[in-house]
Design an enzyme around this catalytic site. Structure first.
Site, PDB file in Angstrom:
ATOM      1  N   LYS A  72      48.884 -30.942  -2.288  1.00 28.20           N
ATOM      2  CA  LYS A  72      47.619 -30.334  -1.852  1.00 28.20           C
ATOM      3  C   LYS A  72      46.753 -29.810  -3.010  1.00 28.20           C
ATOM      4  CE  LYS A  72      48.773 -28.847   2.839  1.00 28.20           C
ATOM      5  NZ  LYS A  72      48.777 -27.732   3.789  1.00 28.20           N
ATOM      6  N   ASP A 108      43.020 -26.228   7.022  1.00 31.65           N
ATOM      7  CA  ASP A 108      44.135 -25.354   7.439  1.00 31.65           C
ATOM      8  C   ASP A 108      43.639 -23.993   7.948  1.00 31.65           C
ATOM      9  OD1 ASP A 108      46.354 -26.993   7.075  1.00 31.65           O
ATOM     10  OD2 ASP A 108      46.561 -26.461   4.956  1.00 31.65           O
TER      11      ASP A 108
HETATM   12  P1  NAP Z   1      54.370 -21.482  -0.272  1.00 35.41           P
HETATM   13  O1  NAP Z   1      53.070 -21.678  -0.932  1.00 35.41           O
HETATM   14  O2  NAP Z   1      55.607 -21.953  -0.938  1.00 35.41           O
HETATM   15  O3  NAP Z   1      54.514 -19.889   0.030  1.00 35.41           O
HETATM   16  C1  NAP Z   1      55.712 -19.374   0.537  1.00 35.41           C
HETATM   17  C2  NAP Z   1      55.558 -17.895   0.890  1.00 35.41           C
HETATM   18  O4  NAP Z   1      56.804 -17.460   1.486  1.00 35.41           O
HETATM   19  C3  NAP Z   1      55.318 -16.969  -0.293  1.00 35.41           C
HETATM   20  O5  NAP Z   1      54.550 -15.865   0.123  1.00 35.41           O
HETATM   21  C4  NAP Z   1      56.738 -16.525  -0.649  1.00 35.41           C
HETATM   22  O6  NAP Z   1      56.822 -15.270  -1.316  1.00 35.41           O
HETATM   23  C5  NAP Z   1      57.349 -16.377   0.723  1.00 35.41           C
HETATM   24  N1  NAP Z   1      58.813 -16.505   0.717  1.00 35.41           N
HETATM   25  C6  NAP Z   1      59.532 -17.655   0.675  1.00 35.41           C
HETATM   26  N2  NAP Z   1      60.855 -17.372   0.695  1.00 35.41           N
HETATM   27  C7  NAP Z   1      60.965 -16.022   0.749  1.00 35.41           C
HETATM   28  C8  NAP Z   1      62.068 -15.113   0.817  1.00 35.41           C
HETATM   29  N3  NAP Z   1      63.333 -15.554   0.831  1.00 35.41           N
HETATM   30  N4  NAP Z   1      61.811 -13.789   0.893  1.00 35.41           N
HETATM   31  C9  NAP Z   1      60.534 -13.312   0.895  1.00 35.41           C
HETATM   32  N5  NAP Z   1      59.455 -14.127   0.840  1.00 35.41           N
HETATM   33  C10 NAP Z   1      59.656 -15.464   0.765  1.00 35.41           C
HETATM   34  O7  NAP Z   1      54.399 -22.162   1.178  1.00 35.41           O
HETATM   35  P2  NAP Z   1      53.152 -22.476   2.161  1.00 35.41           P
HETATM   36  O8  NAP Z   1      52.621 -23.824   1.852  1.00 35.41           O
HETATM   37  O9  NAP Z   1      52.228 -21.314   2.123  1.00 35.41           O
HETATM   38  O10 NAP Z   1      53.900 -22.605   3.592  1.00 35.41           O
HETATM   39  C11 NAP Z   1      54.493 -21.470   4.187  1.00 35.41           C
HETATM   40  C12 NAP Z   1      54.950 -21.799   5.605  1.00 35.41           C
HETATM   41  O11 NAP Z   1      53.831 -22.166   6.404  1.00 35.41           O
HETATM   42  C13 NAP Z   1      55.916 -22.979   5.710  1.00 35.41           C
HETATM   43  O12 NAP Z   1      56.917 -22.641   6.646  1.00 35.41           O
HETATM   44  C14 NAP Z   1      55.053 -24.119   6.252  1.00 35.41           C
HETATM   45  O13 NAP Z   1      55.807 -25.041   7.029  1.00 35.41           O
HETATM   46  C15 NAP Z   1      54.097 -23.354   7.137  1.00 35.41           C
HETATM   47  N6  NAP Z   1      52.805 -24.046   7.346  1.00 35.41           N
HETATM   48  C16 NAP Z   1      52.413 -24.280   8.638  1.00 35.41           C
HETATM   49  C17 NAP Z   1      51.203 -24.922   8.880  1.00 35.41           C
HETATM   50  C18 NAP Z   1      50.755 -25.193  10.300  1.00 35.41           C
HETATM   51  O14 NAP Z   1      49.867 -26.039  10.499  1.00 35.41           O
HETATM   52  N7  NAP Z   1      51.291 -24.503  11.293  1.00 35.41           N
HETATM   53  C19 NAP Z   1      50.384 -25.325   7.801  1.00 35.41           C
HETATM   54  C20 NAP Z   1      50.812 -25.038   6.493  1.00 35.41           C
HETATM   55  C21 NAP Z   1      52.030 -24.399   6.285  1.00 35.41           C
HETATM   56  P3  NAP Z   1      56.715 -15.184  -2.933  1.00 35.41           P
HETATM   57  O15 NAP Z   1      55.257 -15.311  -3.248  1.00 35.41           O
HETATM   58  O16 NAP Z   1      57.273 -13.865  -3.266  1.00 35.41           O
HETATM   59  O17 NAP Z   1      57.526 -16.339  -3.478  1.00 35.41           O
END
Ligand code: NAP
Length: 286
Positions: A72, A108
């Site tokens: 992305k 998004d």
């Molecule tokens: P990302 O950029 O990798 O961000 C992950 C986030 O989760 C960060 O804030 C991270 O905190 C936190 N995190 C991960 N593991 C953690 C843990 N063990 N303890 C505390 N915090 C933790 O991922 P993303 O692209 O934003 O996606 C996040 C979620 O959204 C995924 O599950 C994805 O499938 C979902 N999503 C859904 C849609 C939809 O259309 N419904 C669209 C996009 C994404 P840190 O900053 O501290 O690492």
């Protein structure tokens, strides 16, 4: 000469992994429903192959694509033009091929807001919002909520400095604070809307929750953008507290519908797309 109008237009998603993507099913259904001669395919593109894939899209005349993890952000310098929202967010999830010119969009954040709107009991301007997480999805949602008029949006994250950076970089004016997860947990009763954007609770770690909801008020709307599982442990706890809950399938189909509209000029039937997603996930909506 071949008449290009007789050819099937090709669309797709590029990502890695994409094997379980639900996008082909919903977009192909929408093409059929609207009598549009087109086909949508999931293209597995490894990190090192992104540039070749983009060259391929132009060479093959693919009309548009979705972009998913891990491309992305990396796709941005490879495109010809980036729409202003996607530029501010720093990520593209939709590409339109306009006569050989590739234009990047991000649907998004708007998709999330479209899925939330039917549940709102007060305007976004009047609502106090807490976002959990400061990753890519949080960035798209935060900037879109702010652009839509929300003013009180606090961000909590495991890494607080990432929440601080999001607040600094937001193009719209907000009254936002960056909090630790523990601090947010204590103040939960301040918030009307809670938006869970971390990957905590996603399959297979389905018992995990980013924070506990002991202090939440029962009138709050609680959303989790995860859709696998449909109802996360976080949403289950919110439901037990009497809150209105909203799962991630709504955001998923709305971001897809907005992408479809960019490609075709037609807005598809979102509820039909939602039914397909629910069937594929084997569940019932929250
Ligand atoms: P990302 O950029 O990798 O961000 C992950 C986030 O989760 C960060 O804030 C991270 O905190 C936190 N995190 C991960 N593991 C953690 C843990 N063990 N303890 C505390 N915090 C933790 O991922 P993303 O692209 O934003 O996606 C996040 C979620 O959204 C995924 O599950 C994805 O499938 C979902 N999503 C859904 C849609 C939809 O259309 N419904 C669209 C996009 C994404 P840190 O900053 O501290 O690492």
């Amino acid at each position: 000469m071949t008449d290009s109008r007789t050819l099937t237009n090709v669309f797709g998603v590029i990502g890695c992994p994409v094997g379980h993507s639900m996008s082909p099913a919903i977009h192909n259904h929408a093409f059929r429903s609207l009598n549009i001669e087109a086909f949508y395919h999931a293209f597995h593109v490894e990190k090192g192959e992104l540039e070749n894939a983009i060259i391929g899209i132009k060479a093959l005349g693919i009309k548009g694509c979705n972009v998913t993890i891990p491309h992305k952000e990396a796709v941005i310098p490879l495109l010809d033009e980036i729409e202003s929202t996607a530029k501010a967010i720093g990520a593209v999830n939709t590409v339109v091929n306009e006569n050989g010119k590739l234009i990047g969009y991000n649907t998004d954040g708007k998709g999330f807001i479209s899925s939330l709107k039917p549940y709102l009991t007060a305007s976004l301007e009047e609502s106090r919002i807490l976002m959990i997480g400061a990753g890519g999805a949080a960035r798209a949602i935060y900037f879109s909520l702010a652009a839509e008029g929300a003013r009180e949006i606090d961000l909590c994250n495991r890494t607080v400095s990432k929440a601080e950076r999001l607040i600094e970089e937001c193009p719209a004016q907000t009254r936002s604070r960056a909090l630790s997860l523990q601090a947010a947990e204590k103040e939960l009763n301040n918030y009307d809307i809670i938006v869970q954007t971390t990957s905590i609770g996603m399959h297979p770690h389905v018992e995990e929750k980013p924070l506990n909801l002991e202090n939440i008020k029962s009138s709050a709307i609680v959303t989790d953008i995860i859709y696998n599982p449909i109802k996360t442990a976080f949403l289950k706890e919110a439901e037990e507290k009497g809150c209105t809950i909203l799962d991630g399938t709504g955001m998923f189909v709305h971001q897809a519908a907005l992408a479809f509209e960019h490609w075709t000029g037609h807005f598809p039937d979102v509820s039909e797309m939602h039914d397909i997603v629910m069937k594929k996930l084997g569940g019932t909506p929250c």
